[in-house]
Design a protein around this motif. Sequence first.
Motif, PDB file in Angstrom:
ATOM      1  N   SER A 396      47.405  29.651  63.966  1.00  0.00           N
ATOM      2  CA  SER A 396      47.423  29.399  62.523  1.00  0.00           C
ATOM      3  C   SER A 396      47.976  30.626  61.812  1.00  0.00           C
ATOM      4  O   SER A 396      47.740  31.759  62.236  1.00  0.00           O
ATOM      5  CB  SER A 396      46.013  29.095  62.013  1.00  0.00           C
ATOM      6  N   ASP A 398      47.290  31.014  58.491  1.00  0.00           N
ATOM      7  CA  ASP A 398      46.384  31.306  57.388  1.00  0.00           C
ATOM      8  C   ASP A 398      44.906  31.313  57.788  1.00  0.00           C
ATOM      9  O   ASP A 398      44.028  31.531  56.952  1.00  0.00           O
ATOM     10  CB  ASP A 398      46.584  30.300  56.250  1.00  0.00           C
ATOM     11  N   ARG A 400      43.177  28.788  58.604  1.00  0.00           N
ATOM     12  CA  ARG A 400      42.518  27.535  58.232  1.00  0.00           C
ATOM     13  C   ARG A 400      43.149  26.326  58.891  1.00  0.00           C
ATOM     14  O   ARG A 400      42.456  25.415  59.330  1.00  0.00           O
ATOM     15  CB  ARG A 400      42.528  27.345  56.715  1.00  0.00           C
ATOM     16  N   HIS A 401      44.450  26.288  58.943  1.00  0.00           N
ATOM     17  CA  HIS A 401      45.167  25.132  59.476  1.00  0.00           C
ATOM     18  C   HIS A 401      45.754  25.504  60.837  1.00  0.00           C
ATOM     19  O   HIS A 401      46.688  26.305  60.917  1.00  0.00           O
ATOM     20  CB  HIS A 401      46.266  24.674  58.508  1.00  0.00           C
ATOM     21  N   ALA A 490      42.952  30.637  48.610  1.00  0.00           N
ATOM     22  CA  ALA A 490      43.960  29.786  49.243  1.00  0.00           C
ATOM     23  C   ALA A 490      44.502  28.738  48.281  1.00  0.00           C
ATOM     24  O   ALA A 490      45.625  28.259  48.451  1.00  0.00           O
ATOM     25  CB  ALA A 490      43.363  29.106  50.477  1.00  0.00           C
ATOM     26  N   GLY A 517      35.968  34.183  53.736  1.00  0.00           N
ATOM     27  CA  GLY A 517      36.936  33.110  53.635  1.00  0.00           C
ATOM     28  C   GLY A 517      38.355  33.605  53.780  1.00  0.00           C
ATOM     29  O   GLY A 517      38.608  34.752  54.175  1.00  0.00           O
ATOM     30  N   ASN A 518      39.306  32.743  53.452  1.00  0.00           N
ATOM     31  CA  ASN A 518      40.725  33.034  53.596  1.00  0.00           C
ATOM     32  C   ASN A 518      41.360  33.276  52.221  1.00  0.00           C
ATOM     33  O   ASN A 518      41.061  32.555  51.259  1.00  0.00           O
ATOM     34  CB  ASN A 518      41.430  31.869  54.297  1.00  0.00           C
ATOM     35  N   MET A 535      41.832  37.414  55.970  1.00  0.00           N
ATOM     36  CA  MET A 535      40.542  36.754  56.156  1.00  0.00           C
ATOM     37  C   MET A 535      39.440  37.770  55.913  1.00  0.00           C
ATOM     38  O   MET A 535      39.492  38.887  56.409  1.00  0.00           O
ATOM     39  CB  MET A 535      40.411  36.171  57.574  1.00  0.00           C
TER      40      MET A 535
END
Length: 537
Positions: A396, A398, A400-401, A490, A517-518, A535
């Motif tokens: 990923s 980011d 997250r994805h 994000a 979190g991101n 992150m």
Amino acid sequence: MKVRLSFTCILLILINVLASAQNNAPGNIMVLRVGTGLEQLTSAGSPVFLDEYKPTGEYVGQTALPTAVNGSNNILILNGTNNTEGMITRSSDGRYVIVAGYNRVLGEIGALNSTSSAVVNRTIGRVDAAYNVNTSTILNDYSDGGSPRCATSSDGTKFWAVGGTGGLRYCTLGATTSTQLNSTITSIRNVLINNNSLFISNTTSGTSRVAQVGTGLPQTTGQAINNLPGLPTTGSPYQFVFFDLDGTVAGPDVLYIADDAAGILKYSLVGGNWVANGSAGTGAELYRGLTGYKDAAGNTIYLFATRLGGNGSSGGGELVRITDNSSYNGTLSASPSLLATASVNQAFRGVALAPLSWSVPLGLISFTASKTPAGNMIAWTTNNEINTQEFEVESSSDGRHFTKFAAVNAKGSLLYNSYDAIDKQAGNGTTYYRLRMLDKDGAARYSKTVWVMRALSATFAVWPNPVVNGTLAVQHPQAGKQASIAVYTADGRLMLRYQVPQNAVQTSLNVSELNRGNYVLVFQQGNEKLSQAIMKQ
């Protein structure tokens, strides 16, 4: 850096896990019950059940052993009025409860224990954690003319069995004949595996009561039987259980014995000899079945015993619990607590810890990512891959994805396994990685996330990333009068903006107030804009 564990180290870990399965697992208890309660017990044969209880005494359910042949499964019944039969054990790997009995149809005439084993084969059965019953093992030479009293196993495929005649015998799953391991003691009550050694109890010899058989787990004839050093050669022992409570004493150092003439007896191994440490209950209560486990948080022992198991047609029996907090070489003086009572026309016999599931959780020993000239290297090591099918490596930009870029088949070993994969497409900036670990039954779980940073350019970099201690360093082009650094969520919300001092090429930011979190960090001056996903942990 990869961590390499020796074969011996991993093997010791697994041995300890399996030993814990025997002595430290606070799971349920299984009691062998003879009789349905609808009709009186009889020496010609009564149905057999394994009743399961929680350690606090709540009834869980029953497993009925076969009273008719079904495929490869044979009959397993017991003499309803012989209270020496029905001593059960859990295999030393924790996976099965082992039972010995007779392969004869209910209703036939004549006391079972006087039958020829060539005519009425003796059955060895096993029951697993899913309540699957296997009674494919019927022996024509086990306990001939006597009672099949107890059997045990190391892994559900190798069995050691004892009874009223024929001594200690060895066979394998599905066998019809067995090997007699000894000739000096032929009437034996109980057999148990502990610490990869074999032990028996008996009352027919003046030289032993609880004894070790040979060394290891013998499978051949001519085995020596030696009474445990210091242990009396008198008494009437049935089931027994060992524990390891003192780290300074090698191997098991505490022994409890169910003696139907004296109660529950405790011994400790002191200076190479077993010395008496008191008792619980009385001889009048006829203790025969015994098992237990050690509290994982300390040295408290929880014992579960069966007593008052009748030898008449109306049966009888009680399940009790005994808690011993006196530890190694301390005096046992606890009072038994009643958990369950057999109904009329039923009899309690032996007791064992319930079998454990073999779905051992995958052990992810290490998972790392590092930068190499060929790309980002992702490496991981595991053990306990008994139920693992595949590893999917996901990346990923980011955090997250994630998308899968590699799949690796599991090697399937319980011991040390090493894997790696190269992400040749990794670009500049930070790339995040995780493992998706797939089980054979379709279940999946994820590893923790790791990351690798490759500089965006010679003049822009952000570290550490992920942020752990709240301080973030940014290397950036030389700042002019209007240079700034901003941090966004994000979804684009501004969380932090910092005016960069003129001519600075590196800036430290305090991001401790940000939630986990991101985020996206943006360096901007004029029309120049550089960004990096970060992150916060």
